[in-house]
Design a protein around this motif. Structure first.
Motif, PDB file in Angstrom:
ATOM      1  N   ASP A   1       0.805  -0.927   0.129  1.00  0.00           N
ATOM      2  CA  ASP A   1       0.128  -0.077   0.097  1.00  0.00           C
ATOM      3  C   ASP A   1       0.839   1.299  -0.015  1.00  0.00           C
ATOM      4  O   ASP A   1       1.857   1.473   0.816  1.00  0.00           O
ATOM      5  CB  ASP A   1      -0.775   0.004   1.318  1.00  0.00           C
ATOM      6  CG  ASP A   1      -2.067   0.812   1.130  1.00  0.00           C
ATOM      7  OD1 ASP A   1      -1.636   2.222   0.910  1.00  0.00           O
ATOM      8  OD2 ASP A   1      -3.188   0.642   1.801  1.00  0.00           O
ATOM      9  N   ILE A   2       0.649   2.150  -1.120  1.00  0.00           N
ATOM     10  CA  ILE A   2       1.441   3.397  -0.831  1.00  0.00           C
ATOM     11  C   ILE A   2       1.390   4.138   0.253  1.00  0.00           C
ATOM     12  O   ILE A   2       2.275   5.023   0.496  1.00  0.00           O
ATOM     13  CB  ILE A   2       1.187   4.147  -2.318  1.00  0.00           C
ATOM     14  CG1 ILE A   2       2.293   5.133  -2.773  1.00  0.00           C
ATOM     15  CG2 ILE A   2      -0.210   4.938  -2.090  1.00  0.00           C
ATOM     16  CD1 ILE A   2       3.432   4.348  -3.034  1.00  0.00           C
ATOM     17  N   ASP A   3       0.542   3.865   1.343  1.00  0.00           N
ATOM     18  CA  ASP A   3       0.644   4.741   2.137  1.00  0.00           C
ATOM     19  C   ASP A   3       1.602   4.404   3.489  1.00  0.00           C
ATOM     20  O   ASP A   3       1.370   4.904   4.522  1.00  0.00           O
ATOM     21  CB  ASP A   3      -1.092   4.822   3.169  1.00  0.00           C
ATOM     22  CG  ASP A   3      -1.605   3.422   3.714  1.00  0.00           C
ATOM     23  OD1 ASP A   3      -0.878   2.686   3.937  1.00  0.00           O
ATOM     24  OD2 ASP A   3      -2.837   3.270   3.600  1.00  0.00           O
ATOM     25  N   THR A   4       2.144   3.153   3.126  1.00  0.00           N
ATOM     26  CA  THR A   4       3.402   2.721   3.869  1.00  0.00           C
ATOM     27  C   THR A   4       4.117   3.980   3.907  1.00  0.00           C
ATOM     28  O   THR A   4       5.127   4.394   5.012  1.00  0.00           O
ATOM     29  CB  THR A   4       4.188   1.697   3.253  1.00  0.00           C
ATOM     30  OG1 THR A   4       3.472   0.722   3.052  1.00  0.00           O
ATOM     31  CG2 THR A   4       5.243   1.215   4.135  1.00  0.00           C
ATOM     32  N   LEU A   5       4.439   4.910   2.896  1.00  0.00           N
ATOM     33  CA  LEU A   5       4.998   6.153   2.663  1.00  0.00           C
ATOM     34  C   LEU A   5       4.431   7.310   3.573  1.00  0.00           C
ATOM     35  O   LEU A   5       3.253   7.175   3.592  1.00  0.00           O
ATOM     36  CB  LEU A   5       5.308   6.488   1.387  1.00  0.00           C
ATOM     37  CG  LEU A   5       6.248   5.749   0.494  1.00  0.00           C
ATOM     38  CD1 LEU A   5       6.096   6.312  -0.762  1.00  0.00           C
ATOM     39  CD2 LEU A   5       7.521   5.603   1.134  1.00  0.00           C
ATOM     40  N   ASP A   6       4.965   7.953   4.225  1.00  0.00           N
ATOM     41  CA  ASP A   6       4.598   9.260   5.057  1.00  0.00           C
ATOM     42  C   ASP A   6       3.873  10.111   3.858  1.00  0.00           C
ATOM     43  O   ASP A   6       4.239  10.258   2.697  1.00  0.00           O
ATOM     44  CB  ASP A   6       5.623   9.969   5.835  1.00  0.00           C
ATOM     45  CG  ASP A   6       5.074  10.950   6.375  1.00  0.00           C
ATOM     46  OD1 ASP A   6       4.786  10.738   7.828  1.00  0.00           O
ATOM     47  OD2 ASP A   6       4.948  12.390   6.026  1.00  0.00           O
ATOM     48  N   PRO A   7       2.861  10.835   4.225  1.00  0.00           N
ATOM     49  CA  PRO A   7       2.021  11.650   3.164  1.00  0.00           C
ATOM     50  C   PRO A   7       3.065  12.605   2.503  1.00  0.00           C
ATOM     51  O   PRO A   7       2.729  13.192   1.572  1.00  0.00           O
ATOM     52  CB  PRO A   7       0.946  12.418   3.917  1.00  0.00           C
ATOM     53  CG  PRO A   7       0.697  11.388   5.073  1.00  0.00           C
ATOM     54  CD  PRO A   7       2.057  10.609   5.515  1.00  0.00           C
ATOM     55  N   ALA A   8       4.221  13.186   3.377  1.00  0.00           N
ATOM     56  CA  ALA A   8       4.984  13.962   2.782  1.00  0.00           C
ATOM     57  C   ALA A   8       5.572  13.718   1.632  1.00  0.00           C
ATOM     58  O   ALA A   8       5.942  14.492   0.616  1.00  0.00           O
ATOM     59  CB  ALA A   8       6.156  14.234   3.974  1.00  0.00           C
TER      60      ALA A   8
ATOM     61  N   VAL B   1      -1.009  -0.809  -4.526  1.00  0.00           N
ATOM     62  CA  VAL B   1      -2.409  -0.381  -4.140  1.00  0.00           C
ATOM     63  C   VAL B   1      -2.674   1.193  -3.652  1.00  0.00           C
ATOM     64  O   VAL B   1      -1.622   1.530  -3.183  1.00  0.00           O
ATOM     65  CB  VAL B   1      -3.294  -1.289  -3.487  1.00  0.00           C
ATOM     66  CG1 VAL B   1      -3.386  -2.553  -4.159  1.00  0.00           C
ATOM     67  CG2 VAL B   1      -2.791  -1.230  -2.039  1.00  0.00           C
ATOM     68  N   GLU B   2      -3.718   1.590  -3.767  1.00  0.00           N
ATOM     69  CA  GLU B   2      -4.312   2.795  -3.022  1.00  0.00           C
ATOM     70  C   GLU B   2      -3.590   4.158  -3.700  1.00  0.00           C
ATOM     71  O   GLU B   2      -3.540   5.153  -2.821  1.00  0.00           O
ATOM     72  CB  GLU B   2      -3.987   2.702  -1.467  1.00  0.00           C
ATOM     73  CG  GLU B   2      -4.796   1.583  -0.823  1.00  0.00           C
ATOM     74  CD  GLU B   2      -6.119   1.895  -0.845  1.00  0.00           C
ATOM     75  OE1 GLU B   2      -6.717   2.993  -1.177  1.00  0.00           O
ATOM     76  OE2 GLU B   2      -7.038   1.046  -0.329  1.00  0.00           O
ATOM     77  N   VAL B   3      -3.104   3.906  -4.752  1.00  0.00           N
ATOM     78  CA  VAL B   3      -2.640   5.330  -5.316  1.00  0.00           C
ATOM     79  C   VAL B   3      -3.641   6.011  -6.094  1.00  0.00           C
ATOM     80  O   VAL B   3      -4.287   5.497  -6.918  1.00  0.00           O
ATOM     81  CB  VAL B   3      -1.324   4.772  -6.447  1.00  0.00           C
ATOM     82  CG1 VAL B   3      -1.068   6.270  -7.170  1.00  0.00           C
ATOM     83  CG2 VAL B   3      -0.386   4.159  -5.968  1.00  0.00           C
ATOM     84  N   ALA B   4      -4.059   6.997  -5.723  1.00  0.00           N
ATOM     85  CA  ALA B   4      -5.226   7.795  -5.999  1.00  0.00           C
ATOM     86  C   ALA B   4      -4.759   9.226  -6.427  1.00  0.00           C
ATOM     87  O   ALA B   4      -4.480  10.343  -5.687  1.00  0.00           O
ATOM     88  CB  ALA B   4      -6.090   8.314  -4.836  1.00  0.00           C
TER      89      ALA B   4
END
Length: 402
Positions: free
Chosen positions: A311-318, A354-357
């Motif tokens: 999931d790309i939200d593994t990365l910090d939102p920065a 996943v979850e790249v928007a």
């Protein structure tokens, strides 16, 4: 009349041959020399600059694999534009196209991966972009149950083919088969359930490495409710269903990067019931990237077939703001890429991101570029490991030593 038919057939065959061998070339004939200079090392096969031409992942050759059963590959990229299982921000249906856009520069200078000392674009492997799973009659948008069925069948159709390399050698799949690897571009995280169903049909239960800020093993009654079977399957419960269906190899699965809030400590207990170990994102402050890598390797082992879901939200939102459910306190892009490179000894049989928007990204395309770079590392690991038949070579050598 017969001679005209024969001539027509010959012209079709010639055109097909040129299409197969020169899939990157968009200009042929007397003007070809204007665009193809045949510079040393480029083989004269790349005409478009990185900002022109149609978008495929890393500018790989495109083939409509689902409509052409004769296409062969060792690694195939496949899009799954589905996002109606998300609980917060929709938009991941545009993830496959966004990731392809963010990948344009990957092989600008030849594609060589310096840390992993391999070039996934120029190796033993035939690598293609097979496009997206088609959303016929819009079922991917309106009918979740049918959409998940489409994703499973589309993935299995590509997964179950003979690979371009070592097709006749013994491999780790059922009946001793060697299969190609499929990398899926999501889509929200619900798609991992049909993908694991497809993997199970080909391999049986597999070990899973799950990079995410969320557990995604919640019971349907806790996450999203369960007024119906359709509602019970979403991007927070798919691993619960995978465990219930026997798709996961028990006690060899791991979450990495977790940092979400919980309904309570019992969520961790329920997660253990699904066969996962947890590495929280904050662990990196104490054990560093090397410690994270070692925990993952110790958990999944170096012999098991491994599925990687990221999931790309593994990365910090920065670093990756364009995602469905962002959580602060995540890893940097550099840290995640370092951790992935440390997994090069594992037997990755397939993967998804996943979850790249893209709608929530900046004009600089931070998230889509980060997603593309992460997949570049995963693809490099697969290429460096070699055909999946080599996994059996390693197992056989271990048996010999015993």
């Amino acid at each position: 009349m017969i001679s005209q038919i024969l001539l027509a057939l010959w012209l079709v065959a010639v055109a097909a041959g040129h299409s197969q061998h020169d899939s990157q070339k968009s200009v042929a004939g007397p003007l070809q020399s204007l665009w193809y200079n045949n510079l040393p090392g480029d083989g004269g096969t790349q005409a478009d600059s990185v900002f022109s031409g149609i978008s495929t992942f890393g500018r790989l050759p495109y083939q409509p694999c689902l409509s052409n059963p004769k296409v062969q590959y060792d690694i195939a990229f496949l899009g799954a534009p589905f996002d109606t299982g998300t609980s917060y921000r929709p938009g991941a249906r545009f993830g496959p196209s966004g990731i392809r856009q963010g990948s344009r520069r990957l092989n600008l200078y030849g594609g060589y991966n310096v840390p992993l000392q391999t070039n996934p674009f120029n190796s033993w492997a035939t690598v293609l972009d097979c496009g997206d799973i088609p959303s016929a009659d819009r079922q991917l948008s309106y009918d979740n149950t049918w959409a998940l069925h489409q994703i499973e069948e589309g993935h299995y159709n590509l997964l179950s083919r003979a690979p371009a390399t070592d097709a006749m050698k013994t491999g780790p799949a059922k009946h001793g088969k060697t299969l190609p690897r499929i990398i899926t571009l999501g889509g929200d995280h619900t798609i991992t359930l049909p993908l694991l169903r497809s993997i199970n049909r080909a391999y049986g239960p597999v070990s899973v490495i799950h990079f995410d800020s969320h557990l995604d093993t919640w019971r349907p009654k806790v996450f999203g409710g369960s007024p119906s079977d359709v509602a019970s399957i979403n991007h927070g419960t798919y691993f619960y269903h995978a465990a219930q269906e026997g798709l996961l190899a028990n006690d060899t699965n791991i979450h990495a990067g977790i940092r979400t809030t919980l309904s309570g400590p019992s969520d961790y207990d329920n997660d253990g019931y699904c066969g996962f170990e947890i590495v929280e994102a904050r662990a990196i402050d104490k054990i560093g990237t090397e410690g994270i890598i070692q925990k993952i390797i110790d958990r999944v082992g170096t012999k098991n077939p491994v599925y990687l879901s990221l999931d790309i939200d593994t990365l910090d939102p920065a670093f990756a703001p364009a995602t469905g459910t962002p959580e602060t306190g995540g890893w940097s892009t550099r840290e995640l890429r370092t951790i992935l490179r440390g997994l090069e000894g594992l037997n990755l049989i397939a993967a998804d991101i996943v979850e790249v928007a893209p709608a929530y990204d900046t004009n600089a395309e931070l998230t889509t570029m980060a997603a593309a770079d992460v997949l570049y590392e995963i693809m490099s690991i697969m290429v460096k490991k070699g055909p999946l038949s080599r996994m059996m070579d390693g197992l056989n050598s271990d048996v010999g030593e015993l």
